[in-house]
Every structure is written in C-alpha cells, then in structure tokens.
Design a protein around this motif. Structure first.
Motif, PDB file in Angstrom:
ATOM      1  N   ILE A  16      57.209   0.195  28.858  1.00 49.73           N
ATOM      2  CA  ILE A  16      55.816  -0.182  29.126  1.00 49.73           C
ATOM      3  C   ILE A  16      55.773  -1.548  29.827  1.00 49.73           C
ATOM      4  CG2 ILE A  16      53.566  -0.638  28.035  1.00 49.73           C
ATOM      5  CD1 ILE A  16      54.751   1.209  25.687  1.00 49.73           C
ATOM      6  N   LEU A  17      55.229  -1.564  31.044  1.00 43.97           N
ATOM      7  CA  LEU A  17      55.114  -2.810  31.818  1.00 43.97           C
ATOM      8  C   LEU A  17      53.663  -3.287  31.755  1.00 43.97           C
ATOM      9  CD1 LEU A  17      57.217  -1.680  34.933  1.00 43.97           C
ATOM     10  CD2 LEU A  17      58.002  -2.730  32.787  1.00 43.97           C
ATOM     11  N   GLY A  18      53.493  -4.571  31.480  1.00 45.19           N
ATOM     12  CA  GLY A  18      52.133  -5.085  31.224  1.00 45.19           C
ATOM     13  C   GLY A  18      51.768  -4.841  29.770  1.00 45.19           C
ATOM     14  N   ALA A  19      52.786  -4.939  28.896  1.00 42.76           N
ATOM     15  CA  ALA A  19      52.629  -4.523  27.493  1.00 42.76           C
ATOM     16  C   ALA A  19      51.610  -5.345  26.717  1.00 42.76           C
ATOM     17  CB  ALA A  19      53.989  -4.594  26.789  1.00 42.76           C
ATOM     18  N   GLY A  20      51.333  -6.561  27.163  1.00 40.55           N
ATOM     19  CA  GLY A  20      50.373  -7.406  26.443  1.00 40.55           C
ATOM     20  C   GLY A  20      48.947  -7.234  26.932  1.00 40.55           C
ATOM     21  N   GLY A  21      48.734  -6.416  27.957  1.00 40.15           N
ATOM     22  CA  GLY A  21      47.397  -6.221  28.527  1.00 40.15           C
ATOM     23  C   GLY A  21      46.602  -5.172  27.754  1.00 40.15           C
ATOM     24  N   ARG A  22      45.361  -4.971  28.180  1.00 37.21           N
ATOM     25  CA  ARG A  22      44.484  -3.993  27.498  1.00 37.21           C
ATOM     26  C   ARG A  22      45.100  -2.598  27.525  1.00 37.21           C
ATOM     27  NH1 ARG A  22      40.932  -7.711  29.801  1.00 37.21           N
ATOM     28  NH2 ARG A  22      41.331  -6.844  31.857  1.00 37.21           N
ATOM     29  N   MET A  23      45.530  -2.151  28.710  1.00 33.42           N
ATOM     30  CA  MET A  23      46.122  -0.820  28.794  1.00 33.42           C
ATOM     31  C   MET A  23      47.504  -0.794  28.141  1.00 33.42           C
ATOM     32  SD  MET A  23      44.360   1.644  29.830  1.00 33.42           S
ATOM     33  CE  MET A  23      45.671   2.817  30.124  1.00 33.42           C
ATOM     34  N   GLY A  24      48.301  -1.850  28.355  1.00 36.85           N
ATOM     35  CA  GLY A  24      49.636  -1.892  27.752  1.00 36.85           C
ATOM     36  C   GLY A  24      49.568  -1.679  26.241  1.00 36.85           C
TER      37      GLY A  24
ATOM     38  N   GLY B 202      57.458  13.582  20.878  1.00 42.29           N
ATOM     39  CA  GLY B 202      58.317  13.773  22.056  1.00 42.29           C
ATOM     40  C   GLY B 202      58.482  12.537  22.913  1.00 42.29           C
ATOM     41  N   VAL B 203      57.990  11.391  22.452  1.00 44.28           N
ATOM     42  CA  VAL B 203      58.165  10.145  23.204  1.00 44.28           C
ATOM     43  C   VAL B 203      58.489   8.990  22.244  1.00 44.28           C
ATOM     44  CG1 VAL B 203      56.686  10.681  25.197  1.00 44.28           C
ATOM     45  CG2 VAL B 203      55.646   9.768  23.135  1.00 44.28           C
ATOM     46  N   THR B 204      59.263   8.029  22.755  1.00 46.56           N
ATOM     47  CA  THR B 204      59.490   6.786  21.994  1.00 46.56           C
ATOM     48  C   THR B 204      59.353   5.612  22.963  1.00 46.56           C
ATOM     49  OG1 THR B 204      61.841   6.753  22.455  1.00 46.56           O
ATOM     50  CG2 THR B 204      61.176   7.836  20.412  1.00 46.56           C
ATOM     51  N   ILE B 205      59.261   4.420  22.428  1.00 49.13           N
ATOM     52  CA  ILE B 205      59.192   3.239  23.296  1.00 49.13           C
ATOM     53  C   ILE B 205      60.619   2.843  23.672  1.00 49.13           C
ATOM     54  CG2 ILE B 205      58.475   0.816  23.463  1.00 49.13           C
ATOM     55  CD1 ILE B 205      56.243   1.436  21.464  1.00 49.13           C
ATOM     56  N   GLY B 206      60.905   2.842  24.993  1.00 45.37           N
ATOM     57  CA  GLY B 206      62.226   2.421  25.470  1.00 45.37           C
ATOM     58  C   GLY B 206      62.320   0.912  25.542  1.00 45.37           C
ATOM     59  N   GLY B 207      61.201   0.268  25.740  1.00 39.30           N
ATOM     60  CA  GLY B 207      61.138  -1.188  25.839  1.00 39.30           C
ATOM     61  C   GLY B 207      59.771  -1.573  26.373  1.00 39.30           C
ATOM     62  N   ALA B 208      59.512  -2.883  26.418  1.00 38.24           N
ATOM     63  CA  ALA B 208      58.199  -3.339  26.888  1.00 38.24           C
ATOM     64  C   ALA B 208      58.368  -4.696  27.549  1.00 38.24           C
ATOM     65  CB  ALA B 208      57.227  -3.435  25.711  1.00 38.24           C
ATOM     66  N   ALA B 209      57.706  -4.885  28.678  1.00 41.34           N
ATOM     67  CA  ALA B 209      57.836  -6.149  29.412  1.00 41.34           C
ATOM     68  C   ALA B 209      56.473  -6.711  29.768  1.00 41.34           C
ATOM     69  CB  ALA B 209      58.662  -5.943  30.682  1.00 41.34           C
ATOM     70  N   GLU B 210      56.457  -8.007  29.935  1.00 40.37           N
ATOM     71  CA  GLU B 210      55.264  -8.741  30.395  1.00 40.37           C
ATOM     72  C   GLU B 210      55.717  -9.768  31.422  1.00 40.37           C
ATOM     73  OE1 GLU B 210      52.322  -9.592  30.831  1.00 40.37           O
ATOM     74  OE2 GLU B 210      51.211  -8.093  29.724  1.00 40.37           O
TER      75      GLU B 210
ATOM     76  N   GLY C  91      58.370 -11.918  23.123  1.00 41.42           N
ATOM     77  CA  GLY C  91      59.029 -12.091  21.826  1.00 41.42           C
ATOM     78  C   GLY C  91      58.309 -11.372  20.695  1.00 41.42           C
ATOM     79  N   GLU C  92      57.096 -10.864  20.963  1.00 38.57           N
ATOM     80  CA  GLU C  92      56.340 -10.141  19.922  1.00 38.57           C
ATOM     81  C   GLU C  92      57.103  -8.880  19.503  1.00 38.57           C
ATOM     82  OE1 GLU C  92      52.225  -7.867  20.177  1.00 38.57           O
ATOM     83  OE2 GLU C  92      52.022  -9.934  20.869  1.00 38.57           O
ATOM     84  N   SER C  93      57.170  -8.641  18.202  1.00 37.63           N
ATOM     85  CA  SER C  93      57.948  -7.491  17.718  1.00 37.63           C
ATOM     86  C   SER C  93      57.206  -6.168  17.941  1.00 37.63           C
ATOM     87  CB  SER C  93      58.220  -7.669  16.222  1.00 37.63           C
ATOM     88  OG  SER C  93      58.841  -6.505  15.737  1.00 37.63           O
ATOM     89  N   LEU C  94      57.999  -5.148  18.321  1.00 39.47           N
ATOM     90  CA  LEU C  94      57.426  -3.792  18.436  1.00 39.47           C
ATOM     91  C   LEU C  94      57.994  -2.905  17.327  1.00 39.47           C
ATOM     92  CD1 LEU C  94      57.573  -3.327  22.300  1.00 39.47           C
ATOM     93  CD2 LEU C  94      55.557  -3.727  20.908  1.00 39.47           C
ATOM     94  N   GLY C  95      58.557  -3.516  16.321  1.00 43.23           N
ATOM     95  CA  GLY C  95      59.199  -2.774  15.232  1.00 43.23           C
ATOM     96  C   GLY C  95      60.707  -2.773  15.421  1.00 43.23           C
TER      97      GLY C  95
ATOM     98  N   THR D 202      61.525  -6.198  20.990  1.00 38.57           N
ATOM     99  CA  THR D 202      60.460  -7.177  21.235  1.00 38.57           C
ATOM    100  C   THR D 202      59.975  -7.054  22.678  1.00 38.57           C
ATOM    101  OG1 THR D 202      62.079  -8.844  21.883  1.00 38.57           O
ATOM    102  CG2 THR D 202      61.343  -8.899  19.580  1.00 38.57           C
ATOM    103  N   ILE D 203      58.795  -7.596  22.972  1.00 42.26           N
ATOM    104  CA  ILE D 203      58.296  -7.620  24.361  1.00 42.26           C
ATOM    105  C   ILE D 203      59.096  -8.689  25.119  1.00 42.26           C
ATOM    106  CG2 ILE D 203      56.304  -8.045  25.845  1.00 42.26           C
ATOM    107  CD1 ILE D 203      54.482  -7.056  23.615  1.00 42.26           C
ATOM    108  N   CYS D 204      59.695  -8.288  26.249  1.00 40.67           N
ATOM    109  CA  CYS D 204      60.547  -9.208  27.000  1.00 40.67           C
ATOM    110  C   CYS D 204      59.949  -9.503  28.373  1.00 40.67           C
ATOM    111  CB  CYS D 204      61.953  -8.623  27.153  1.00 40.67           C
ATOM    112  SG  CYS D 204      62.007  -7.228  28.305  1.00 40.67           S
ATOM    113  N   GLY D 205      60.615 -10.373  29.135  1.00 40.88           N
ATOM    114  CA  GLY D 205      60.100 -10.744  30.456  1.00 40.88           C
ATOM    115  C   GLY D 205      60.889 -10.104  31.577  1.00 40.88           C
TER     116      GLY D 205
END
Ligand SMILES: NC(=O)C1=CN([C@@H]2O[C@H](COP(=O)(O)OP(=O)(O)OC[C@H]3O[C@@H](n4cnc5c(N)ncnc54)[C@H](OP(=O)(O)O)[C@@H]3O)[C@@H](O)[C@H]2O)C=CC1
Ligand SMILES: O=C(O)C1=N[C@H](C(=O)O)C[C@H](O)C1
Length: 260
Positions: free
Chosen positions: A7-15, A27-35, A43-47, A51-54
């Motif tokens: 997920i790109l833009g993970a900290g935004g409204r849609m993210g 049938g889906v999992t989170i592979g990672g998330a970036a901002e 650095g926010e945890s996704l479980g 974490t959300i990375c740059g």
C-alpha cells in the motif's frame, strides 16, 4: 492463491481505508506499506513486525501488487518501484496529466498496470450508461457533468468527472478535448452546441458525488452516483489488486475487472 498487497500512501485517507479493507478481505494480505519520506506515520506498526516505511521499492519486493493512492508527483518513484520488482500496480491517484498517462503506458509494456479514477462498480456502470445515452441523444440534449467532493480534495475536476465526460464524448464520437467546457466564469461563458460542461463543488466530508445531466427543451435526465464512504473505493481497490495479481504485462481498467 493469497495476494500480497503493498500500500503506497498508507497514511492518507485512502491508504488507511485500504489497510482496513485488506484486513477484512479473504485471499489478500498486506505485503508492506509506504509513505513519503518524513511523513509522521513512518514507523507506525501494522501488526507483527511490519511498519509503515519510506521505501516503496522495499514494499514492492515483498508484494505481488502495489496499490497507489498518493499524488501525481509520486507517480514516477512508484512506477520505478513496481518496475524494479516486476510487481503489478493499481493506480488510483487522480490529477494525472497526459505526460503521466504516457509514462504509465510505457511501464505497462513490462508489468501489469491498472489505472482508474474510480474503483467503484457503480461509477463504472454509470460510465457505460452515459456513453449509451450520449450516443442515443443528439446535441439538442446538452451534457453537463457536476461533481462534489470533501473540502480536502486538491484536484478539479475529479478524475471520475473526467472519466464520465470521456464516456459522453465517446458516445458523441468526438475527442473530449474538442467538446469540454471547464470552469465557466465571466460574461462570455455561453455554452457551445454539443459542448460537455464540467463543474466542481467542494465542501465538508462528501466522499464523492457525480451527476451527468442531459438537458433538452422541456425535459432533463440526470444519471447520478453517490459514494457513501471511502470504504466503497477501498473495497474496489482490493478487488482490482487481487484481479491484477499474476496478469501479464498490459494496461487494464476497472472495466476488465468488472467484466463491463
Ligand atoms: N480511484 C479511486 O477510486 C479513488 C481515487 N482517489 C484519489 O487518490 C488520491 C489520494 O486520495 P486521499 O487518500 O484522499 O489523499 P490523501 O492526501 O489523504 O493521501 C495521499 C497520501 O499520499 C502521501 N504522499 C504524498 N507524496 C507521497 C510519496 N511521494 N510517496 C508516498 N506517499 C506520498 C500523502 O502524504 P502528505 O499528506 O504528507 O502529503 C498522503 O498521506 C487522490 O488523487 C484521490 O483523488 C481517492 C479516492 C478514490
Ligand atoms: O479525492 C477523492 O476523494 C476522490 N477522488 C476520485 C476522483 O477524483 O474522481 C474518486 C472519488 O470520487 C473520490
């Protein structure tokens, strides 16, 4: 097969809505998330340890498909991340120029890319109906596209308004560029016969309202769509990402996903 969604833009409204939609979907999992670098949510945890990375590239290498709801300025680095990892990419960002669309087209020779201004079933169905109506009704019927969105939206007209206007222009058999009347203002603003007018309203928390008005002497037909929340778009984005996983290189739209 489970699809890993980055997920790109993970900290935004849609993210944030997409993170929730992935968690709620089978049938889906989170592979990672970036901002973007420097964003307060880094650095926010996704479980677990995620974490959300740059770094969109790192996310792409751990994902089957990326989902981009960011800004047009981020498009190049998001495409580079997807190309570098040979990862599929769903692009929901709007406000894209012709140059952006050209870059997307080029990337789609190497990877599967789905670009859409609106992931909802209703809007894509509406576009099909608008094309049909525009083709059936002659230029005695004036076409106007009106949209309203929340006060935070930066681009106008909305990507969806442009998508609907494109559908109307296709129905009329002419390029939108030759028919569009955008942002009328001032004393010489009378509509041309056959024009497709566009108007944008902004305020409050409106998730996304679109009306396509066909107005003739003595009668008016309005084809309308209202999104009640971002969840609709997020669910559509997850559906698109799942559908795109494993597809050959090419440029796809929601019409392909929905079979319209
Ligand atoms: N296709 C569809 O169905 C839909 C499309 N959209 C579109 O999606 C886009 C995002 O909308 P929305 O979530 O409301 O907007 P937001 O501004 O809430 O989210 C965008 C996020 O992207 C971040 N961002 C900015 N630059 C980068 C970068 N280089 N890399 C990674 N992230 C970055 C922003 O950070 P910061 O805030 O710090 O700048 C922000 O967190 C818009 O273009 C919107 O029109 C929205 C809904 C549905
Ligand atoms: O920014 C939004 O919020 C939305 N953007 C998209 C657009 O520009 O059409 C889709 C939706 O209407 C919400």
């Amino acid at each position: 097969m489970t699809s890993r969604i980055g997920i790109l833009g993970a900290g935004g409204r849609m993210g944030r809505a997409i993170i929730e939609a992935v968690r709620a979907s089978d049938g889906v999992t989170i592979g990672g998330a970036a901002e973007r670098p420097g964003h307060p949510c880094l650095g926010e945890s996704l479980g677990g340890t995620m974490t959300i990375c740059g770094n969109p590239s790192a996310v792409a290498h751990n994902s089957d498909v990326l989902v981009d709801f960011t800004t047009p300025d981020a498009l190049k680095s998001n495409l580079d991340a997807a190309l570098g990892a040979k990862c599929a990419l769903v692009i929901g960002t709007t406000g894209l120029t012709g140059a952006h669309l050209e870059t997307i087209d080029q990337a789609s020779r190497d990877i599967a890319v789905l670009q859409t201004a609106n992931t909802s079933l209703g809007v894509n169905m509406l576009a099909a109906l608008v094309m049909k109506a525009a083709a059936a009704l002659d230029t005695d019927w004036d076409i106007e596209v009106v949209e309203m969105h929340h006060r935070h939206k930066v681009d106008a007209p909305s990507g969806t308004a442009l998508l609907l206007a494109e559908a109307a222009a296709k129905g009329r058999g002419s390029p939108l560029a030759s028919l569009a009347e955008r942002g009328r203002d001032g004393p010489d603003s009378q509509r041309r016969t056959g024009a497709i007018g566009m108007a944008s309203l902004r305020g409050g928390s409106v998730a996304g309202d679109h009306d396509v008005i066909f107005a003739a002497e003595g009668e008016r037909m309005v084809l309308s769509h209202k999104a009640e929340s971002r969840e609709t778009f997020a669910r559509g984005a997850v559906r698109a990402a799942r559908w795109l996983t494993g597809k050959p290189a090419g440029l796809y739209t929601m019409k392909d996903v929905l079979g319209l």
